[in-house]
Design a protein around this motif. Structure first.
Motif, PDB file in Angstrom:
ATOM      1  N   SER A  85       0.967  -0.715   0.094  1.00  0.00           N
ATOM      2  CA  SER A  85      -0.001   0.194  -0.082  1.00  0.00           C
ATOM      3  C   SER A  85       0.571   1.034   0.243  1.00  0.00           C
ATOM      4  O   SER A  85       0.379   1.894  -0.159  1.00  0.00           O
ATOM      5  N   SER A  86       2.382   0.918   0.119  1.00  0.00           N
ATOM      6  CA  SER A  86       3.045   2.355   0.609  1.00  0.00           C
ATOM      7  C   SER A  86       3.246   2.847  -1.021  1.00  0.00           C
ATOM      8  O   SER A  86       3.931   1.894  -2.244  1.00  0.00           O
ATOM      9  N   SER A  87       3.408   4.337  -1.515  1.00  0.00           N
ATOM     10  CA  SER A  87       4.419   4.596  -2.159  1.00  0.00           C
ATOM     11  C   SER A  87       5.891   4.728  -2.351  1.00  0.00           C
ATOM     12  O   SER A  87       6.477   5.492  -3.404  1.00  0.00           O
ATOM     13  N   ALA A  88       6.338   4.400  -1.684  1.00  0.00           N
ATOM     14  CA  ALA A  88       7.529   5.545  -0.633  1.00  0.00           C
ATOM     15  C   ALA A  88       8.744   4.244  -1.112  1.00  0.00           C
ATOM     16  O   ALA A  88       8.261   3.450  -1.670  1.00  0.00           O
ATOM     17  N   PRO A  89       9.980   4.914  -1.524  1.00  0.00           N
ATOM     18  CA  PRO A  89      10.811   3.905  -2.498  1.00  0.00           C
ATOM     19  C   PRO A  89      11.127   3.789  -1.368  1.00  0.00           C
ATOM     20  O   PRO A  89      12.210   2.433  -1.786  1.00  0.00           O
ATOM     21  N   LEU A  90      11.636   3.478   0.444  1.00  0.00           N
ATOM     22  CA  LEU A  90      11.849   2.094   1.133  1.00  0.00           C
ATOM     23  C   LEU A  90      11.010   2.113   2.053  1.00  0.00           C
ATOM     24  O   LEU A  90       9.943   2.981   2.182  1.00  0.00           O
ATOM     25  N   MET A 111      22.071   2.458   6.572  1.00  0.00           N
ATOM     26  CA  MET A 111      22.929   1.536   5.615  1.00  0.00           C
ATOM     27  C   MET A 111      22.286   1.427   4.630  1.00  0.00           C
ATOM     28  O   MET A 111      23.870   1.462   3.253  1.00  0.00           O
ATOM     29  N   LEU A 112      21.221   0.799   4.243  1.00  0.00           N
ATOM     30  CA  LEU A 112      20.496   1.230   3.374  1.00  0.00           C
ATOM     31  C   LEU A 112      21.009   2.191   2.128  1.00  0.00           C
ATOM     32  O   LEU A 112      21.376   1.618   1.125  1.00  0.00           O
ATOM     33  N   GLY A 114      23.532   5.053   2.264  1.00  0.00           N
ATOM     34  CA  GLY A 114      25.351   4.560   1.924  1.00  0.00           C
ATOM     35  C   GLY A 114      25.435   3.808   1.531  1.00  0.00           C
ATOM     36  O   GLY A 114      26.044   3.840   0.818  1.00  0.00           O
ATOM     37  N   GLU A 115      25.731   2.531   1.836  1.00  0.00           N
ATOM     38  CA  GLU A 115      26.031   1.965   1.705  1.00  0.00           C
ATOM     39  C   GLU A 115      25.313   0.433   0.266  1.00  0.00           C
ATOM     40  O   GLU A 115      25.876  -0.721  -0.296  1.00  0.00           O
ATOM     41  N   ASP A 116      24.590   1.324  -0.146  1.00  0.00           N
ATOM     42  CA  ASP A 116      24.142   0.566  -1.737  1.00  0.00           C
ATOM     43  C   ASP A 116      23.213  -0.886  -1.541  1.00  0.00           C
ATOM     44  O   ASP A 116      23.648  -1.710  -2.676  1.00  0.00           O
ATOM     45  N   ALA A 117      22.659  -0.987  -0.260  1.00  0.00           N
ATOM     46  CA  ALA A 117      22.396  -2.550   0.107  1.00  0.00           C
ATOM     47  C   ALA A 117      20.624  -2.361  -0.491  1.00  0.00           C
ATOM     48  O   ALA A 117      19.986  -1.500  -0.551  1.00  0.00           O
ATOM     49  N   ASP A 118      20.838  -3.622  -0.453  1.00  0.00           N
ATOM     50  CA  ASP A 118      18.896  -4.209  -1.035  1.00  0.00           C
ATOM     51  C   ASP A 118      17.841  -3.786   0.397  1.00  0.00           C
ATOM     52  O   ASP A 118      16.197  -3.436   0.427  1.00  0.00           O
ATOM     53  N   LEU A 119      18.573  -4.013   1.182  1.00  0.00           N
ATOM     54  CA  LEU A 119      17.769  -5.216   3.035  1.00  0.00           C
ATOM     55  C   LEU A 119      18.835  -4.528   3.614  1.00  0.00           C
ATOM     56  O   LEU A 119      19.999  -5.173   3.572  1.00  0.00           O
ATOM     57  N   VAL A 120      18.165  -4.112   4.672  1.00  0.00           N
ATOM     58  CA  VAL A 120      18.533  -4.189   6.623  1.00  0.00           C
ATOM     59  C   VAL A 120      18.085  -4.640   7.170  1.00  0.00           C
ATOM     60  O   VAL A 120      16.881  -4.447   6.955  1.00  0.00           O
ATOM     61  N   VAL A 121      18.516  -5.912   7.257  1.00  0.00           N
ATOM     62  CA  VAL A 121      18.067  -6.536   9.156  1.00  0.00           C
ATOM     63  C   VAL A 121      18.998  -5.836  10.409  1.00  0.00           C
ATOM     64  O   VAL A 121      19.805  -5.735  10.791  1.00  0.00           O
ATOM     65  N   ALA A 122      17.441  -5.398  11.491  1.00  0.00           N
ATOM     66  CA  ALA A 122      17.861  -5.271  12.351  1.00  0.00           C
ATOM     67  C   ALA A 122      18.046  -6.911  13.484  1.00  0.00           C
ATOM     68  O   ALA A 122      17.091  -7.283  13.249  1.00  0.00           O
ATOM     69  N   THR A 123      19.113  -6.814  13.644  1.00  0.00           N
ATOM     70  CA  THR A 123      19.477  -8.227  14.777  1.00  0.00           C
ATOM     71  C   THR A 123      19.383  -8.058  15.867  1.00  0.00           C
ATOM     72  O   THR A 123      20.361  -7.285  16.389  1.00  0.00           O
ATOM     73  N   ARG A 124      19.152  -9.233  16.654  1.00  0.00           N
ATOM     74  CA  ARG A 124      19.745  -9.220  17.563  1.00  0.00           C
ATOM     75  C   ARG A 124      20.302  -9.451  18.371  1.00  0.00           C
ATOM     76  O   ARG A 124      21.016 -10.118  18.010  1.00  0.00           O
ATOM     77  N   MET A 169      14.551  -3.085   6.898  1.00  0.00           N
ATOM     78  CA  MET A 169      14.429  -2.187   5.975  1.00  0.00           C
ATOM     79  C   MET A 169      14.717  -2.650   4.991  1.00  0.00           C
ATOM     80  O   MET A 169      15.353  -3.002   4.501  1.00  0.00           O
ATOM     81  N   ILE A 170      13.728  -2.129   3.380  1.00  0.00           N
ATOM     82  CA  ILE A 170      14.029  -2.850   2.485  1.00  0.00           C
ATOM     83  C   ILE A 170      13.737  -1.799   1.556  1.00  0.00           C
ATOM     84  O   ILE A 170      12.609  -0.903   1.436  1.00  0.00           O
ATOM     85  N   ARG A 171      14.083  -1.532   0.410  1.00  0.00           N
ATOM     86  CA  ARG A 171      13.340  -0.995  -1.284  1.00  0.00           C
ATOM     87  C   ARG A 171      12.665  -1.771  -1.272  1.00  0.00           C
ATOM     88  O   ARG A 171      12.498  -2.865  -2.000  1.00  0.00           O
ATOM     89  N   ARG A 172      11.368  -0.453  -2.029  1.00  0.00           N
ATOM     90  CA  ARG A 172       9.938  -1.341  -2.010  1.00  0.00           C
ATOM     91  C   ARG A 172      10.197  -1.777  -3.934  1.00  0.00           C
ATOM     92  O   ARG A 172       9.471  -2.817  -3.622  1.00  0.00           O
ATOM     93  N   GLY A 173      10.720  -1.633  -3.950  1.00  0.00           N
ATOM     94  CA  GLY A 173      10.679  -2.450  -5.698  1.00  0.00           C
ATOM     95  C   GLY A 173      10.881  -3.982  -5.569  1.00  0.00           C
ATOM     96  O   GLY A 173      10.760  -4.659  -6.272  1.00  0.00           O
ATOM     97  N   VAL A 174      11.889  -4.184  -4.758  1.00  0.00           N
ATOM     98  CA  VAL A 174      12.246  -5.169  -4.521  1.00  0.00           C
ATOM     99  C   VAL A 174      11.331  -6.008  -3.833  1.00  0.00           C
ATOM    100  O   VAL A 174      10.533  -7.235  -4.221  1.00  0.00           O
ATOM    101  N   VAL A 175      10.220  -5.359  -3.046  1.00  0.00           N
ATOM    102  CA  VAL A 175       8.729  -6.030  -2.803  1.00  0.00           C
ATOM    103  C   VAL A 175       8.181  -6.179  -3.608  1.00  0.00           C
ATOM    104  O   VAL A 175       7.338  -7.309  -3.801  1.00  0.00           O
TER     105      VAL A 175
END
Ligand code: GDD
Ligand code: MN
Length: 365
Positions: A85-90, A111-112, A114-124, A169-175
């Motif tokens: 339902s989102s139209s935002a890029p991230l 990180m997403l 600046g480091e040119d990533a597709d996906l950033v996972v917050a890890t416990r 956090m992920i790029r919406r295009g991938v989703v």
């Protein structure tokens, strides 16, 4: 003045989280200063007025949105719907109980981008939940989590230190790309995205402190864990076997076991073969109905009166299966007194028929 569109949508699935809505919005607002964000709560028709709490804040703040889903359940499905339902890029996904700290979001965003990533996972953070009574993860949960992680790594070659994390956090295009392949059930949306992606995603990890729940209670249970195993199997077979079919197969397997054990017991008690196989099959049928209703078709689960009428349709369909089952088993038994083979063949033919027919009648969408 035209408002600028959001750069980041935060998707928050909710199920009875009323008391957490206000504090989470306050903490998002504080954490995300200088970022153009919006938050989308996806609520599965909570009984505690969660969506009303969302609407109330949304009337004052246009960055707050709420989707109310009716007659649908499931964390993964809610998250997918919110992201689409989102139209935002991230887009970011986080829990609605403040176990995920919104203060980590700016670091993930950096990180997403600046480091040119597709996906950033917050890890416990590892080893954070040792012993204390108010620990965020109980020892049992920790053990299950470790097992799930190592299975994902070994079976799917998903290299994530926390593939069960619900904070990323992920790029919406991938989703948009993977959405048609994702499963709606269960809690394993992140693993599903990574395992379903057509190419290797560029993944970064970001450590954070998993907090104890603020209010309400956890909905992760045995069924969610079983669904996780189903997803692993589905992805292992490249989606050729859907999760639901695997679940039905597992339930069917338990039904076969019940059928055989009961048949053995009744034969030992001196019952005549056809009657013994008939009784054993009825018992397996009842158990299969209840298990499939609770596990395989959990999202379409029948309650109260509908649980009874559902069993009526299930039983009628299975009646045909029983005729085929007992007929075939008796035939084989007369031909050669291998009772085990006879019982198994009958049960197998019965279950295939049951799956096909009940999926379109008893649990039709
Ligand atoms: N819309 C919707 N529908 N939301 C749901 C549903 C559902 O059927 N079930 C749970 N939620 C929401 C909860 O309201 C909460 O905001 C979030 O999803 C996480 O649910 P919890 O019940 O708090 O799960 P948890 O804390 O036990 O599990 C966490 O850790 C798991 C790994 O151990 C979550 O982060 C999971 O995503 C994660 O896999
Ligand atoms: Mn939680």
């Amino acid at each position: 003045m035209e408002p600028l569109p959001a750069e980041l949508s935060i998707i928050i699935p909710t199920r009875n989280e009323r008391g957490n809505i206000e504090p989470i919005v306050a903490r998002l607002t504080r954490a995300l200063q200088g970022i153009r964000w919006e938050v989308i709560f996806v609520d599965d028709d909570s009984q505690d007025g969660t969506i009303a709490a969302v609407r109330e804040i949304a009337r004052r703040d246009p960055r707050i949105r709420g989707i109310r889903r009716i007659k649908r359940r499931g964390l993964a499905g809610a998250v997918i719907e919110g992201m689409l339902s989102s139209s935002a890029p991230l887009v970011a996904v986080m829990d609605g109980d403040l176990q995920h700290d919104p203060a980590v979001l700016p670091r993930m965003l950096q990180m997403l981008k600046g480091e040119d990533a597709d996906l950033v996972v917050a890890t416990r953070q590892a080893g954070e939940s040792t012993g204390e009574a108010d620990a965020a993860l109980s020892p049992d949960r920790q053990r299950f989590s470790d097992l799930a992680n190592s299975l994902a790594r070994r079976l799917l070659h998903v290299e994530l230190s926390d593939p069960m994390s619900g904070f990323f956090m992920i790029r919406r295009g991938v989703v948009e790309q993977v959405a048609p392949r994702l499963s709606n059930q269960g809690f394993k949306i992140l693993l599903d995205i990574v395992a379903s992606a057509p190419r290797d995603l560029r993944i970064r990890e970001c450590e954070y402190q998993f907090a104890p729940r603020l209010a309400g209670e956890s909905k992760l249970d045995l069924v969610v864990s079983l669904e996780y195993l189903g997803l692993l199997l589905a992805k292992l077979t490249d989606d050729r076997l859907p999760v639901r079919f695997i679940m039905f197969g597992l339930v069917g397997g338990s039904g076969v076991a019940i059928n055989i054990v009961a048949l053995w017991g009744l034969l030992s008690a001196g019952m005549q073969f056809a009657l013994a196989q008939f009784s054993a099959t009825m018992l397996a049928m009842l158990s299969n109905y209840l298990l499939n209703n609770a596990l395989t078709y959990r999202d379409r689960r029948r309650h109260g009166w509908r649980l009874l009428t559902g069993f009526a349709s299930f039983a009628m369909i299975c009646g045909v299966g029983v005729v085929a089952n007992v007929g075939l088993a008796t035939l084989i038994y007369q031909w050669d007194t291998m009772w085990l083979l006879a019982g198994l063949a009958g049960a197998l033919v019965g279950s295939i028929w049951n799956y096909a027919a009940t999926s379109v009648v008893t649990w039709r969408e």
